[in-house]
Design an enzyme around this catalytic site. Structure first.
Site, PDB file in Angstrom:
ATOM      1  N   GLU A 186       8.867  16.158  15.674  1.00  0.00           N
ATOM      2  CA  GLU A 186       9.323  16.190  14.375  1.00  0.00           C
ATOM      3  C   GLU A 186       8.470  17.037  13.533  1.00  0.00           C
ATOM      4  O   GLU A 186       7.138  16.549  13.904  1.00  0.00           O
ATOM      5  CB  GLU A 186       9.527  14.096  14.039  1.00  0.00           C
ATOM      6  CG  GLU A 186       9.679  14.948  12.925  1.00  0.00           C
ATOM      7  CD  GLU A 186       9.406  12.752  11.668  1.00  0.00           C
ATOM      8  OE1 GLU A 186       8.580  12.478  12.010  1.00  0.00           O
ATOM      9  OE2 GLU A 186       9.852  12.244  11.216  1.00  0.00           O
ATOM     10  N   GLY A 240       6.585   5.081   8.093  1.00  0.00           N
ATOM     11  CA  GLY A 240       5.665   6.110   8.014  1.00  0.00           C
ATOM     12  C   GLY A 240       5.861   7.417   9.302  1.00  0.00           C
ATOM     13  O   GLY A 240       6.960   6.538  10.746  1.00  0.00           O
ATOM     14  N   SER A 241       4.675   7.790  10.437  1.00  0.00           N
ATOM     15  CA  SER A 241       4.975   8.304  10.913  1.00  0.00           C
ATOM     16  C   SER A 241       4.558   7.502  12.516  1.00  0.00           C
ATOM     17  O   SER A 241       4.462   6.712  12.736  1.00  0.00           O
ATOM     18  CB  SER A 241       3.695   9.256  11.341  1.00  0.00           C
ATOM     19  OG  SER A 241       2.481   8.866  10.741  1.00  0.00           O
ATOM     20  N   VAL A 281       0.598   6.353  13.114  1.00  0.00           N
ATOM     21  CA  VAL A 281       0.419   5.492  12.898  1.00  0.00           C
ATOM     22  C   VAL A 281       1.212   4.104  13.062  1.00  0.00           C
ATOM     23  O   VAL A 281       0.919   2.980  13.128  1.00  0.00           O
ATOM     24  CB  VAL A 281       0.224   5.038  11.810  1.00  0.00           C
ATOM     25  CG1 VAL A 281      -0.291   4.263  10.730  1.00  0.00           C
ATOM     26  CG2 VAL A 281       0.121   6.899  10.457  1.00  0.00           C
ATOM     27  N   GLY A 282       2.795   3.898  13.409  1.00  0.00           N
ATOM     28  CA  GLY A 282       3.134   2.962  14.113  1.00  0.00           C
ATOM     29  C   GLY A 282       2.784   2.457  15.093  1.00  0.00           C
ATOM     30  O   GLY A 282       3.050   1.655  15.874  1.00  0.00           O
ATOM     31  N   CYS A 293      12.993  11.425   7.358  1.00  0.00           N
ATOM     32  CA  CYS A 293      13.015  10.949   8.617  1.00  0.00           C
ATOM     33  C   CYS A 293      14.444  11.433   9.317  1.00  0.00           C
ATOM     34  O   CYS A 293      14.072  11.481  10.563  1.00  0.00           O
ATOM     35  CB  CYS A 293      12.381   9.551   8.654  1.00  0.00           C
ATOM     36  SG  CYS A 293      14.105   8.585   7.239  1.00  0.00           S
ATOM     37  N   GLU A 300       9.585   1.567  10.459  1.00  0.00           N
ATOM     38  CA  GLU A 300      10.651   2.775  10.323  1.00  0.00           C
ATOM     39  C   GLU A 300       9.767   3.936  10.638  1.00  0.00           C
ATOM     40  O   GLU A 300       8.980   4.232   9.357  1.00  0.00           O
ATOM     41  CB  GLU A 300      11.458   2.458   9.039  1.00  0.00           C
ATOM     42  CG  GLU A 300      12.131   1.090   8.676  1.00  0.00           C
ATOM     43  CD  GLU A 300      13.585   1.680   9.082  1.00  0.00           C
ATOM     44  OE1 GLU A 300      13.564   2.936   9.548  1.00  0.00           O
ATOM     45  OE2 GLU A 300      14.175   0.781   9.639  1.00  0.00           O
ATOM     46  N   LYS A 309       0.569  -1.513  -0.026  1.00  0.00           N
ATOM     47  CA  LYS A 309      -0.058  -0.446   0.232  1.00  0.00           C
ATOM     48  C   LYS A 309       0.650   1.273   0.110  1.00  0.00           C
ATOM     49  O   LYS A 309       1.378   1.905   1.248  1.00  0.00           O
ATOM     50  CB  LYS A 309      -0.735   0.182   1.167  1.00  0.00           C
ATOM     51  CG  LYS A 309      -2.073   1.595   1.126  1.00  0.00           C
ATOM     52  CD  LYS A 309      -2.762   1.668   2.285  1.00  0.00           C
ATOM     53  CE  LYS A 309      -1.986   3.138   2.652  1.00  0.00           C
ATOM     54  NZ  LYS A 309      -2.090   4.122   1.621  1.00  0.00           N
TER      55      LYS A 309
HETATM   56  P1  NAD Z   1       1.868   8.178   7.526  1.00  0.00           P
HETATM   57  O1  NAD Z   1       2.226   7.569   8.492  1.00  0.00           O
HETATM   58  O2  NAD Z   1       1.515   8.838   7.635  1.00  0.00           O
HETATM   59  O3  NAD Z   1       1.835   7.751   6.955  1.00  0.00           O
HETATM   60  C1  NAD Z   1       2.409   6.426   5.628  1.00  0.00           C
HETATM   61  C2  NAD Z   1       1.406   5.400   5.515  1.00  0.00           C
HETATM   62  O4  NAD Z   1       0.679   5.024   7.002  1.00  0.00           O
HETATM   63  C3  NAD Z   1       0.846   6.212   4.356  1.00  0.00           C
HETATM   64  O5  NAD Z   1       0.581   5.160   3.019  1.00  0.00           O
HETATM   65  C4  NAD Z   1      -0.133   5.752   4.510  1.00  0.00           C
HETATM   66  O6  NAD Z   1      -1.976   6.245   3.661  1.00  0.00           O
HETATM   67  C5  NAD Z   1      -0.848   4.950   6.370  1.00  0.00           C
HETATM   68  N1  NAD Z   1      -1.482   5.185   6.588  1.00  0.00           N
HETATM   69  C6  NAD Z   1      -2.077   5.859   7.548  1.00  0.00           C
HETATM   70  N2  NAD Z   1      -3.402   6.103   8.888  1.00  0.00           N
HETATM   71  C7  NAD Z   1      -2.950   4.334   9.033  1.00  0.00           C
HETATM   72  C8  NAD Z   1      -3.498   2.926   9.072  1.00  0.00           C
HETATM   73  N3  NAD Z   1      -4.583   3.664  10.512  1.00  0.00           N
HETATM   74  N4  NAD Z   1      -3.411   1.928   9.113  1.00  0.00           N
HETATM   75  C9  NAD Z   1      -2.546   1.412   8.124  1.00  0.00           C
HETATM   76  N5  NAD Z   1      -2.214   2.791   7.235  1.00  0.00           N
HETATM   77  C10 NAD Z   1      -2.117   4.276   7.228  1.00  0.00           C
HETATM   78  O7  NAD Z   1       3.565   9.295   7.236  1.00  0.00           O
HETATM   79  P2  NAD Z   1       3.820   9.720   6.004  1.00  0.00           P
HETATM   80  O8  NAD Z   1       2.870  11.453   6.241  1.00  0.00           O
HETATM   81  O9  NAD Z   1       3.843   9.514   4.127  1.00  0.00           O
HETATM   82  O10 NAD Z   1       5.257  10.261   6.015  1.00  0.00           O
HETATM   83  C11 NAD Z   1       6.166  10.579   7.197  1.00  0.00           C
HETATM   84  C12 NAD Z   1       6.416  10.019   8.092  1.00  0.00           C
HETATM   85  O11 NAD Z   1       6.721   8.828   7.833  1.00  0.00           O
HETATM   86  C13 NAD Z   1       7.203  11.220   9.083  1.00  0.00           C
HETATM   87  O12 NAD Z   1       7.226  10.717  10.399  1.00  0.00           O
HETATM   88  C14 NAD Z   1       8.626  10.152   9.060  1.00  0.00           C
HETATM   89  O13 NAD Z   1       9.769  10.309   9.491  1.00  0.00           O
HETATM   90  C15 NAD Z   1       8.731   9.145   8.543  1.00  0.00           C
HETATM   91  N6  NAD Z   1       9.380   8.524   7.684  1.00  0.00           N
HETATM   92  C16 NAD Z   1      10.470   6.969   8.802  1.00  0.00           C
HETATM   93  C17 NAD Z   1      11.550   6.365   7.349  1.00  0.00           C
HETATM   94  C18 NAD Z   1      12.503   6.039   8.134  1.00  0.00           C
HETATM   95  O14 NAD Z   1      12.903   5.296   8.171  1.00  0.00           O
HETATM   96  N7  NAD Z   1      12.707   5.725   9.687  1.00  0.00           N
HETATM   97  C19 NAD Z   1      11.499   7.005   6.247  1.00  0.00           C
HETATM   98  C20 NAD Z   1      10.395   7.771   5.516  1.00  0.00           C
HETATM   99  C21 NAD Z   1       9.299   8.160   6.251  1.00  0.00           C
END
Ligand code: NAD
Length: 501
Positions: free
Chosen positions: A401, A243-244, A247-248, A301, A265, A190
């Protein structure tokens, strides 16, 4: 002049995005219209996978795992497909960079930097193809008792849900799908709703590389309903998420019911510790400021967004950072002279401006930036490169962040204080140490509670473990441990005599 990216849709042959379920490309009942972050224009639409679509995708992946050939295939077959895919990515590199520029507005210039390029994605597939015939189990000698054999086997973990953010789709797609497919797993991927078109094309190329039906499935759409349906589905064995932190956390909760394996991550507030004996304080300043402005405009990130600078190096550091801020160029991401991205959406724009206001209220000194770009840029989400100096580590701009072009500079006096401030954070993704003193470099690197330390520089490569301590995540991507994270370890024991029974 008003910015437009519309002509590139036709040049790139952009089509409406469909789902891929069990080898079949399908439409969905609902669609998502994507607006470009630099211009606000409508770019195109793609399918929003419903709960039923996600269920069908997981079932297809389940069937391919439980009954299909891929998890049972010979190493040579999987190596061939992954290597062919690496070559296809290289052949389609320009097209994919263009699609990304239409998706998330990341300029073509930045898509050429190795760490975020299609090239590194291809190399990651080659790297993981290399593990397939090398990672096996062990044979272990008896600990006590009679003669027996004890052996371990590595088996694929099962159906993997790979959930991606919007900011670095090439490298993050590869960091998940390459080890998962190499290990023999099947996948439902996804992408982010803010970077779907380039990922759709990457999935099409996987089919072209010869992956059997159902081994990779694609569900596009937002966190709700698409993401939620995926993370709560009982047919998923492992969730691999970037991601964030918010959501993690939700993923950890959702995975508890069926005890899914989880790799996370997440975000960071990475410190760069700049000692006054750094080989080049000015270069350290340019590296930090480059990370928070060039390319992704700080939406990265691992960017070193918190610069801890020894007090007597402050002036030199600030003036070089300020100079770099003036060199950043914005605009049409297809223009090779444009170096930085807009913020991804209106919500993120408001959030970043809110932090800038808060930094001023809390008493940090605004050195430069702090405003939205107007004029030709007014229809995009552009924020000027921003520097705060004389900040303290308890301010929101030093703790949270921000995910925008904001560098927060915190002064320190000695090594002990620098390490204490650096570790005073809930995150633990990366850090930089700038010094000419080798023993200090090792001392400080060891004392930092982070996953990755760059001494006088930092580079992302396919074979290097990447990931964080504390609330920056769980597990590592890149290298052998990443491959192993897509396997289960099975032990088989066999007595060779009756003595042990
Ligand atoms: P986000 O958490 O908003 O979204 C990430 C993904 O999760 C998207 O595909 C989104 O549709 C999905 N998502 C959202 N809610 C969900 C749910 N309830 N259930 C399942 N999936 C869901 O993050 P973003 O804005 O796309 O990316 C930015 C974040 O990602 C920042 O916090 C950044 O630090 C982090 N990031 C980390 C790394 C790493 O390797 N550590 C790399 C890139 C980005």
């Amino acid at each position: 002049m008003t910015l437009t990216v519309q002509p590139h849709r036709e040049t790139l042959g952009l089509k409406d995005g469909r789902l891929l379920i069990g080898g079949e490309f399908r439409e969905a009942d609902e669609t998502w219209t994507h607006h470009h972050p630099a211009t606000g224009e409508e770019i195109g639409s793609f399918a929003v996978a419903s709960v039923q679509d996600v269920d069908a995708a997981v079932r297809a992946a389940r069937k391919a795992f439980d009954e299909g050939t891929w998890p049972r295939s010979r190493a040579g077959e999987r190596i061939k497909v992954l290597r062919r895919y690496g070559d296809l990515l290289r052949e389609h590199s320009d097209e994919l960079r263009g699609l990304q520029a239409l998706d998330n507005g990341v300029p073509l210039s930045f898509g050429q930097i190795y760490a975020t390029s299609v090239g590194i994605a291809a190399d990651i597939f080659d790297h993981h193809a290399g593990w397939i015939d090398k990672v096996g189990g062990q044979t272990l000698p008896p600990y006590q008792g009679g003669d027996h054999l004890a052996m371990t086997f590595r088996e694929p973990v099962g159906v993997v849900a790979a959930i991606l953010p919007w900011n670095a789709p090439f490298v993050l797609f590869a960091q998940k799908l390459a080890p998962a497919l190499a290990a023999g797993c099947t996948v439902v991927v996804k992408p982010s709703e803010y970077a779907s078109f380039c990922v759709i094309r990457m999935v099409e190329l996987l089919i072209e590389a010869g992956l059997p039906e159902g081994v990779v499935n694609l569900v596009t759409g937002p966190g709700n309903p698409t993401g939620e349906a995926l993370i709560t589905h009982p047919g998923v064995d492992k969730i691999s998420f970037t991601g964030s932190r918010t959501v993690g956390r939700r993923i950890v909760e959702a995975s508890a019911g069926t005890m899914k394996r989880v790799s996370l991550e997440l975000g960071g507030k990475s410190p760069a510790i700049v000692f006054s004996d750094a080989p080049n304080v000015g270069l350290a300043a340019m590296t930090c400021m480059g990370m928070v402005t060039m390319g992704l405009s700080g939406q990265a990130c691992v960017a070193h967004t918190r610069a801890l600078v020894q007090r007597d190096a402050q002036d030199e550091f600030i003036s070089m950072a300020q100079m770099l801020a003036t060199a950043v160029t914005f605009g049409d991401p297809f223009d090779p002279a444009v170096l930085a991205s807009p913020l991804i959406n209106g919500k993120q724009l408001e959030r970043v401006l809110g932090y800038i206001e808060r930094g001023q209220e809390e008493g940090a000194r605004l050195v430069t930036g702090g405003t939205r770009l107007e004029g030709d840029y007014a229809s995009g989400n552009f924020v000027a490169p921003t520097i705060f100096a004389d900040a303290s580590n308890d301010m929101a701009i030093a703790r949270d962040e921000i995910f925008g072009p904001v560098l927060t500079i915190v002064p320190f006096d000695d090594e002990e204080e620098a390490v204490r401030i650096a570790n005073d954070t809930e995150y633990g993704l990366g850090a930089g140490v700038y010094t000419n003193d080798v023993r200090r470099a090792f001392r400080v690197s060891k004392a930092l509670r982070v996953g990755m330390v760059g001494v006088n520089g930092f580079q992302l490569e396919p074979h290097i473990p990447f990931g964080g301590y504390k609330q920056s995540g769980l597990g590592r991507e890149g290298g052998q441990s990443a491959y192993e994270a897509y396997t289960e370890l099975k032990t088989v024991m066999m007595p060779l005599t009756d003595e042990m029974m």
